[in-house]
Design a protein around this motif. Structure first.
Motif, mmCIF file in Angstrom:
data_model
loop_
_atom_site.group_PDB
_atom_site.id
_atom_site.type_symbol
_atom_site.label_atom_id
_atom_site.label_comp_id
_atom_site.label_asym_id
_atom_site.label_seq_id
_atom_site.Cartn_x
_atom_site.Cartn_y
_atom_site.Cartn_z
ATOM 1 N N VAL A 302 -41.949 -109.709 -69.840
ATOM 2 C CA VAL A 302 -41.192 -109.624 -68.593
ATOM 3 C C VAL A 302 -39.855 -108.922 -68.809
ATOM 4 N N LEU A 303 -39.408 -108.250 -67.752
ATOM 5 C CA LEU A 303 -38.109 -107.596 -67.751
ATOM 6 C C LEU A 303 -37.078 -108.420 -66.980
ATOM 7 N N SER A 304 -37.475 -109.601 -66.556
ATOM 8 C CA SER A 304 -36.654 -110.394 -65.643
ATOM 9 C C SER A 304 -35.303 -110.782 -66.216
ATOM 10 N N PHE A 305 -35.183 -110.834 -67.531
ATOM 11 C CA PHE A 305 -33.912 -111.191 -68.164
ATOM 12 C C PHE A 305 -33.183 -109.967 -68.709
ATOM 13 N N SER A 306 -33.575 -108.781 -68.261
ATOM 14 C CA SER A 306 -33.003 -107.527 -68.743
ATOM 15 C C SER A 306 -33.375 -107.326 -70.214
ATOM 16 N N ALA A 307 -32.569 -106.536 -70.936
ATOM 17 C CA ALA A 307 -32.899 -106.229 -72.333
ATOM 18 C C ALA A 307 -31.656 -105.695 -73.023
ATOM 19 N N GLY A 308 -31.729 -105.590 -74.333
ATOM 20 C CA GLY A 308 -30.641 -104.991 -75.102
ATOM 21 C C GLY A 308 -29.371 -105.815 -75.057
ATOM 22 N N ALA A 309 -28.237 -105.133 -75.012
ATOM 23 C CA ALA A 309 -26.937 -105.800 -75.061
ATOM 24 C C ALA A 309 -26.731 -106.765 -73.900
ATOM 25 N N HIS A 310 -27.397 -106.499 -72.778
ATOM 26 C CA HIS A 310 -27.214 -107.333 -71.592
ATOM 27 C C HIS A 310 -28.375 -108.299 -71.367
ATOM 28 N N TYR A 311 -29.157 -108.556 -72.418
ATOM 29 C CA TYR A 311 -30.210 -109.569 -72.288
ATOM 30 C C TYR A 311 -29.570 -110.907 -71.927
ATOM 31 N N CYS A 312 -30.163 -111.606 -70.979
ATOM 32 C CA CYS A 312 -29.578 -112.825 -70.427
ATOM 33 C C CYS A 312 -29.359 -113.892 -71.502
ATOM 34 N N LEU A 313 -28.121 -114.365 -71.624
ATOM 35 C CA LEU A 313 -27.803 -115.406 -72.593
ATOM 36 C C LEU A 313 -28.546 -116.708 -72.299
ATOM 37 N N GLY A 314 -28.799 -116.963 -71.029
ATOM 38 C CA GLY A 314 -29.412 -118.225 -70.649
ATOM 39 C C GLY A 314 -30.921 -118.179 -70.507
ATOM 40 N N ALA A 315 -31.570 -117.122 -71.011
ATOM 41 C CA ALA A 315 -33.016 -116.976 -70.820
ATOM 42 C C ALA A 315 -33.789 -118.162 -71.390
ATOM 43 N N ALA A 316 -33.487 -118.562 -72.611
ATOM 44 C CA ALA A 316 -34.228 -119.665 -73.233
ATOM 45 C C ALA A 316 -34.011 -120.971 -72.474
ATOM 46 N N LEU A 317 -32.801 -121.173 -71.986
ATOM 47 C CA LEU A 317 -32.501 -122.391 -71.240
ATOM 48 C C LEU A 317 -33.247 -122.401 -69.905
ATOM 49 N N ALA A 318 -33.290 -121.270 -69.221
ATOM 50 C CA ALA A 318 -34.026 -121.187 -67.952
ATOM 51 C C ALA A 318 -35.510 -121.470 -68.174
ATOM 52 N N ARG A 319 -36.060 -120.912 -69.246
ATOM 53 C CA ARG A 319 -37.474 -121.165 -69.552
ATOM 54 C C ARG A 319 -37.712 -122.640 -69.864
ATOM 55 N N LEU A 320 -36.798 -123.245 -70.584
ATOM 56 C CA LEU A 320 -36.915 -124.669 -70.920
ATOM 57 C C LEU A 320 -36.923 -125.514 -69.647
ATOM 58 N N GLU A 321 -36.022 -125.241 -68.730
ATOM 59 C CA GLU A 321 -35.948 -125.985 -67.477
ATOM 60 C C GLU A 321 -37.207 -125.773 -66.645
ATOM 61 N N GLY A 322 -37.665 -124.523 -66.572
ATOM 62 C CA GLY A 322 -38.853 -124.230 -65.782
ATOM 63 C C GLY A 322 -40.084 -124.949 -66.299
ATOM 64 N N ALA A 323 -40.287 -124.925 -67.616
ATOM 65 C CA ALA A 323 -41.461 -125.573 -68.200
ATOM 66 C C ALA A 323 -41.411 -127.087 -68.009
ATOM 67 N N ALA A 324 -40.239 -127.688 -68.194
ATOM 68 C CA ALA A 324 -40.106 -129.133 -68.005
ATOM 69 C C ALA A 324 -40.411 -129.513 -66.561
ATOM 70 N N LEU A 325 -39.883 -128.727 -65.631
ATOM 71 C CA LEU A 325 -40.086 -129.014 -64.214
ATOM 72 C C LEU A 325 -41.559 -128.899 -63.829
ATOM 73 N N ILE A 326 -42.208 -127.811 -64.214
ATOM 74 C CA ILE A 326 -43.614 -127.608 -63.847
ATOM 75 C C ILE A 326 -44.486 -128.697 -64.456
ATOM 76 N N ARG A 327 -44.272 -129.005 -65.715
ATOM 77 C CA ARG A 327 -45.091 -130.005 -66.396
ATOM 78 C C ARG A 327 -44.971 -131.370 -65.708
ATOM 79 N N GLN A 328 -43.745 -131.787 -65.422
ATOM 80 C CA GLN A 328 -43.562 -133.086 -64.789
ATOM 81 C C GLN A 328 -44.024 -133.088 -63.335
ATOM 82 N N LEU A 329 -43.748 -132.039 -62.617
ATOM 83 C CA LEU A 329 -44.064 -131.988 -61.195
ATOM 84 C C LEU A 329 -45.564 -132.061 -60.942
#
Length: 362
Positions: A302-329
């Motif tokens: 995915v390109l959703s978090f951009s790439a290179g120098a401007h790759y999203c700092l919070g990408a791993a955290l967003a993925r962690l939150e998303g997976a926890a939410l989907i699994r529990q929901l």
């Protein structure tokens, strides 16, 4: 990031938005991590990046799981006996606000006030900004700056284990108050305030969008929802496919630093280029049958978090939150279903649901 293209920065703003000094939002945005290049960007990113290492994000896993469960308790109460509740109001916004708020230092009691401020500041991501966009963004930035300046004032006398406190040590002049291991120029007070504003607002605005679009994608593809329910270990894959299929950040802007050619099109130096990340995420050469939503898709890039120098700092955290939410929901609510027409956020700079009505007895 291709060195032939930079993000629009203050130098670009001087030439293109001559009235930018009239807008606090422009002053904030075009000097932030999102809109700096080269050494200026590297300096700010190093300071913030220490809070977003893989180890630190992994340490947040139990907090994310616990917060998700607590919010779903409230969602369960609101949808009991056939009730309908707005997922975004009860879970989609509060979850990322609580997680990134804890990182930054925002007390839970203060988080509710920021939803509208975040949406208004987010108007800065619109490719064409109206006078109303500027007015909303200006008011939001002024209010956010005032809040975080006050938070820093409190942290000077009451430090905590948060980003606000750790960066305060790097806000002093080069004296004994500055960490001995620091080889960076100290932050100014305004830089520190603006870093906290950006990390907090970006941390919940885009993730709120991701959570809502991921849930909506599963509910409108019941075969995929059933698959994740049977195999909850696919929750992370469902998040990744949601990012590809309907990501929260559909586009980003770059400025050509020199004459270039892309796809046979000549681009002069100084030209503004809109990179449509959403189109790249559905590139059939990269993702076969790109318009199909399938959580078993292989080799997603995915390109959703951009790439290179401007790759999203919070990408791993967003993925962690998303997976926890989907699994529990999906595990907790076997009758989860749409319960009315969702309302998309206005504008094209961010894809998110303003309102996502759900029921748990569908």
């Amino acid at each position: 990031m291709n060195p032939d293209f930079h993000v629009p920065d203050l130098e670009w703003c001087e030439q293109t938005v001559p009235a930018w000094r009239e807008h606090p939002a422009a002053d904030f945005f075009y000097s932030s991590l999102l809109a700096t290049n080269g050494a200026a960007h590297d300096r700010l990113r190093r300071l913030v990046g220490r809070r977003f290492t893989a180890r630190r994000v992994a340490e947040l896993s139990s907090t994310v799981e616990k917060t998700t469960a607590e919010l779903l308790d409230g969602f369960a109460d609101a949808t009991a006996a056939g009730g309908v509740a707005d997922f975004q109001e009860l879970v989609g916004y509060p979850l990322p606000a609580a997680v990134v708020g804890g990182l930054v230092g925002v007390p839970r009691a203060d988080e509710a006030r920021f939803r509208q401020l975040g949406a208004d500041a987010g108007r800065l991501l619109e490719p064409v900004r109206t006078p109303e966009d500027w007015a909303r963004a200006d008011r939001a930035v002024e209010a956010l700056r005032e809040y975080f300046a006050d938070l820093l004032h409190r942290r000077r006398t009451h430090p905590a284990d948060d980003l606000a406190t750790s960066l305060l040590a790097r806000c002093a002049p080069a004296t004994a108050a500055r960490p001995a291991d620091s080889d960076e120029d100290p932050l100014t007070e305004r830089e520190l305030v603006d870093i906290l504003v950006l990390v907090f607002v970006a941390g919940f605005e885009t993730t709120t969008g991701l959570l809502g679009t991921a849930v909506h994608a599963l509910l409108t593809h019941p075969d995929q929802l059933a698959l994740v329910r049977r195999q909850p270990e696919l929750a992370a894959a469902a998040v990744e496919e949601s990012l590809r299929w309907d990501g929260p950040v559909p586009m980003t802007e770059r400025i050509a630093t020199r004459p270039s050619e892309v796809g046979g099109v000549l681009i002069p130096a100084g030209a503004s280029i809109t990179t449509v990340l959403a189109a790249g995420n559905r590139d059939p050469e990269q993702h076969p049958d790109p318009d199909t939503f399938t959580v078993r898709r292989q080799d997603i890039r995915v390109l959703s978090f951009s790439a290179g120098a401007h790759y999203c700092l919070g990408a791993a955290l967003a993925r962690l939150e998303g997976a926890a939410l989907i699994r529990q929901l999906v595990g907790r609510f076997p009758g989860l279903a749409l319960a009315g027409e969702p309302t998309r956020r206005s504008g094209v700079g961010l894809r998110s649901f303003e309102r996502l009505p759900l029921a748990t007895t569908g």
